[in-house]
Every structure is written in C-alpha cells, then in structure tokens.
Design an enzyme around this catalytic site. Structure first.
Site, PDB file in Angstrom:
ATOM      1  CG  ASP A 158      -0.098  -5.581  -2.771  1.00 20.29           C
ATOM      2  OD1 ASP A 158      -0.264  -4.370  -3.021  1.00 20.29           O
ATOM      3  OD2 ASP A 158      -1.041  -6.367  -2.605  1.00 20.29           O
ATOM      4  CE  LYS A 201      -1.365  -0.318  -4.541  1.00 18.52           C
ATOM      5  NZ  LYS A 201      -2.615  -1.028  -4.850  1.00 18.52           N
ATOM      6  NE  ARG A 254      -5.080   2.980  -0.046  1.00 12.57           N
ATOM      7  CZ  ARG A 254      -4.963   1.659  -0.098  1.00 12.57           C
ATOM      8  NH1 ARG A 254      -5.110   0.948   1.000  1.00 12.57           N
ATOM      9  NH2 ARG A 254      -4.720   1.064  -1.229  1.00 12.57           N
TER      10      ARG A 254
HETATM   11  C1  S3P Z   1      -5.964  -5.992  -3.921  1.00 12.50           C
HETATM   12  C2  S3P Z   1      -5.680  -5.250  -5.035  1.00 12.50           C
HETATM   13  C3  S3P Z   1      -4.535  -4.345  -5.138  1.00 12.50           C
HETATM   14  C4  S3P Z   1      -3.521  -4.632  -4.046  1.00 12.50           C
HETATM   15  C5  S3P Z   1      -4.171  -4.776  -2.702  1.00 12.50           C
HETATM   16  C6  S3P Z   1      -5.124  -5.957  -2.723  1.00 12.50           C
HETATM   17  C7  S3P Z   1      -7.159  -6.875  -3.928  1.00 12.50           C
HETATM   18  O1  S3P Z   1      -4.993  -3.007  -4.988  1.00 12.50           O
HETATM   19  O2  S3P Z   1      -2.551  -3.606  -4.014  1.00 12.50           O
HETATM   20  O3  S3P Z   1      -3.209  -4.991  -1.690  1.00 12.50           O
HETATM   21  O4  S3P Z   1      -7.259  -7.770  -3.068  1.00 12.50           O
HETATM   22  O5  S3P Z   1      -8.003  -6.688  -4.804  1.00 12.50           O
HETATM   23  P1  S3P Z   1      -5.501  -2.115  -6.266  1.00 12.50           P
HETATM   24  O6  S3P Z   1      -6.773  -2.689  -6.751  1.00 12.50           O
HETATM   25  O7  S3P Z   1      -5.676  -0.733  -5.693  1.00 12.50           O
HETATM   26  O8  S3P Z   1      -4.405  -2.192  -7.268  1.00 12.50           O
END
Ligand code: S3P
Length: 430
Positions: free
Chosen positions: A317, A344, A124
């Site tokens: 999500d 993701k 990632r």
């Molecule tokens: C999260 C932010 C999101 C989300 C992840 C949890 C967090 O990711 O998809 O499951 O707890 O800050 P991104 O910051 O990559 O959008």
C-alpha cells in the site's frame, strides 16, 4: 484544491489514526464473538464505516464511544451463527477489504446477501476469492462469471479445503479463513509469499482453533470464542506519508507515536533505510498480538533503490508515496514484481507515472512496476487521483516540494483511510 507548499521544515510529534486492516478485522471478529467486545482506537474512516454499517445491517449492535481519548467501538457480538439476513444490498463503498472478507464470511451463512461497491470497487477482480470459496461449496453469482461485483451470495454449508493462493493476498487469505471458521472440517491455506497476517494474529489472540506450520495455515470450523478488548495501533500506511515527507524535506524531524510495526507491513521502513533515510524505531508494549513502536524520521539525502520479490507484499500500500521518495532520491529507483498495483483502488502504476511526469520527472512504466529518475526541482502539476486516497495524499506530500504546490482533483477521497490528514499536515507545516 491546491496543496500547501512548504513553509518550514516539518518538525514535531504526531499521532495518526488507527490501523485500517486491523479495524476491519476487529469489527468482524467482535461481531462473531460471544458477547461484548471493545475496539479501542479504531479507525473512523469511510472504509471501516462500511464494515461497521454492514454488521449493523446484519443485526449487530455497535456503538461509538471515547475510551482514554480514543475513538472506540462497543460491539455486542452474537456468536458464529448470530448474524441475520440483511434486508437490503450491502454497499462496501471503496473498500476491497469489506467486500472480499464479507464474501468469505457470508458464503457459509444460512441466508441470502448481495454485496456491491463504488465504481472503482466494481472494477476490481473478485474471482480470486470466488474460486476457492466455490470449491468449498459456496454459491456466488456476479458479473463476468462472478469476477465483478455486485455479488449475490446464496449461503451454503461449506466444507474445508486445502488451497494454495496463486498470489499473496491478505484479503483472499482472510476471506477463506472466515469461510473456514464455520465450514465443516479443517481449512488449510498457503501463499507464495507472506501477506499481512493480522487475521492470523487476531484468531490466535481470540483463542480460535488455528495452527501455523511451515507457512501452512489451518483453521478448524466451528470454533467459537468470547468477546474481547482489542486495541488498535496507529496505521503504518498512514504514518508512511509523514515518514517520506520528513525524509525528503530538509531540516525535518518528525516522531509518529504508537504505530503498528507488524513485520508483514514494514517493507517501507526497510526500503527507506536502504535509500539512506534516517528512521529510528523505538519499540513499545505490543497491543494484543501486534508489535508497536514510535517512529522518528530525520531528513537526509536519499538515493535510488531496486525493489521487488518478497518485499512487494510487505510494502504493497506504500508504493504511491514510495514513488514520491524515489522522485526525490539521487539516481534511479526500479520497482518490479508489483503487478498487483494495477488492481488496487486505482491502477497505481499508471496513476503515479502520470502524476510524476506532470511534475517533470522521468518515469518508465513496466507491466509490473516502474523506473523513476530522481530530480531536485519539481514543477507543480494537476493530478488526477482516480478517487484513490493514497494517490491524493502522496501528491499532497509531493506538493510541499513542487513549485507552487500541486492541484488535486479530489481530496474528499482521503477520508477513505485518513480523515484529518490535511489538517495534521498543516499543523507540522505551519
Ligand atoms: C488488505 C490487504 C491488501 C492491501 C489492502 C488491505 C487487508 O490487499 O492492499 O489495502 O486489509 O487485508 P490484497 O489482499 O489485495 O493484497
């Protein structure tokens, strides 16, 4: 395993485990507070255990207890500068939140640390956090010029920056705010559209010197704070599977108690309502700065919708399970502006397109989304989760409807975010 098929309409009142995003932040901010914090109703899932273990490895005493029947943590915080150098590599497992937030935090600590993760996490993109941290003075190395974990961090004294995120991301935003917490001067951030704001709410409730003006967030370095009791609401991202199941399985009515309904997270409720779902939101007392409600869903027939723009980060999500709702809806659903889904825990556009096609549903993939044609009858399929917990749970819900259920290659990954999911599903399904 073969997923259960529908035995009866899903009816009843349930609770789901604590919010994953809030649990990570509660552990991090408790460890950095001065003195004892309690985290009531934390999420004891694999992802959150990674964050807990990481802080134990940096000298923070964390014990597990039960408070009011809820799994809770007792954290002995040591203040902003109390962490000690981890003697081994910190393994973040599957957890992007652990890896990205800790990278921000550790960039400004006076020691060396190495962070890694499982095969999925090591694929990632990390440059989105590394670039702004480097401009604060951080020294971070990783594969592919720092874009891929393992990441090696040689802690440095950081300077505040003024940074505009190119993409809306709560993990990037939080990583920079954590770096700003011990940087000299002020760190200011803005993002193209609002991602989840749990970090901002927690900073405010802890009394950290933090301001928000017209979408610009500013944190003043060196602002210490005492320990606190933090209550964690149920995770809307976990409730999502039951909301969609209740909406699409005829005769169902499910109430899910004490769910966090922070408006930066409730895109799914808006989308489902737009698709014709009947969802009642009954507000309860907030938990700290986080709004909470009971959610009740009753089955109805859904119709397709067009989803894009600012709604995407607030629903990010929930797309795997939203794809299942779209497959059950009359007409077509179009999802756009969601290219983030490709990076993701798996490429969720490709994984869901493949899984839905297996059930006989027509799906067109776009680089930033998909078009799904709803259909009444689905056939059971073999589903590759790619180790992604949300693909596994979505296809288990789809299996209730698909003829003969679905075959899922890996259900162990569900413990990443929702231990007990299949058991809870069977209490409703009989
Ligand atoms: C999260 C932010 C999101 C989300 C992840 C949890 C967090 O990711 O998809 O499951 O707890 O800050 P991104 O910051 O990559 O959008």
């Amino acid at each position: 395993m073969t997923t259960p098929v529908k035995k009866r309409p899903l009816r009843g009142t349930i609770t789901v485990p604590g919010d994953k995003s809030i649990t990570h932040r509660a552990v991090i901010f408790s460890a950095l507070g001065e003195g004892t914090s309690e985290v009531i109703g934390y999420l004891p899932s694999e992802d959150c255990e990674r964050t807990i273990t990481a802080f134990r490895e940096m000298g923070i005493a964390i014990s597990v207890e039960t408070v009011n029947g809820l799994p809770s943590l007792h954290v002995q915080g040591k203040g902003l500068w109390g962490l000690t150098e981890p003697t081994g590599v910190i393994d973040c497992g599957n957890s992007g939140t652990t890896l990205r937030l800790l990278t921000g935090l550790l960039a400004g600590k006076p020691f060396f640390s190495v962070l890694t993760g499982d095969a999925s996490l090591r694929k990632r993109p990390m440059r989105r956090v590394i670039d702004p941290l480097r401009s604060m003075g951080a020294e971070i190395f990783g594969r592919s010029g720092g874009n891929l974990a393992p990441l090696a961090i040689s802690g440095k004294k950081l300077n505040g920056i003024d940074y505009r995120l190119p993409i809306a991301s709560a993990q990037v935003k939080s990583a920079i705010l954590l770096a700003g917490l011990t940087a000299s001067g002020v760190t200011t951030l803005s993002e193209p559209s609002r991602s989840r704001d749990h970090t901002e709410r927690m900073l405010r409730s802890l009394g950290v010197r933090f301001e928000e003006n017209n979408g610009r967030l500013s944190i003043v370095g060196g602002s210490s704070y005492p320990g606190k009791r933090i209550e964690v609401p149920g995770d809307l991202s976990s409730a999502a599977f039951f909301l969609v199941a209740g909406a699409i399985i005829e005769g169902s009515e499910i109430t899910i108690r004490k769910i966090g309904v922070n408006p930066t997270r409730t895109g799914l409720l808006e989308v489902l309502k737009e698709m014709g779902a009947e969802i009642t939101v009954t507000p309860l007392e907030p938990m700290g700065d986080e709004p909470v409600a009971d959610l009740t869903v009753r089955s109805t027939s859904l119709h397709g919708a067009v989803i894009g723009g600012d709604l995407i980060p607030r629903t990010i999500d929930e797309f795997p399970i939203l794809c299942v709702a779209a497959a059950a809806a009359e007409g077509e659903t179009v999802i756009r502006d969601a290219q983030e889904l490709r990076v993701k825990e798996s490429d969720r556009i490709a994984a869901m397109a493949q899984a839905l096609r297996g059930m006989g549903i027509t799906v067109e993939e776009f680089p930033d989304g998909m078009r799904i044609e709803g259909k009444k009858k689905w056939k059971g399929t073999f589903c590759e989760t790619h180790g992604d917990h949300r693909i596994a749970m979505s296809m288990a819900i789809a299996g209730l409807v698909a003829e003969g259920g679905n075959e899922i290659d890996d259900v162990a990954c569900i413990d990443t975010s929702f231990p007990g999911f299949l058991g809870l599903l069977s209490t409703l399904n009989g």
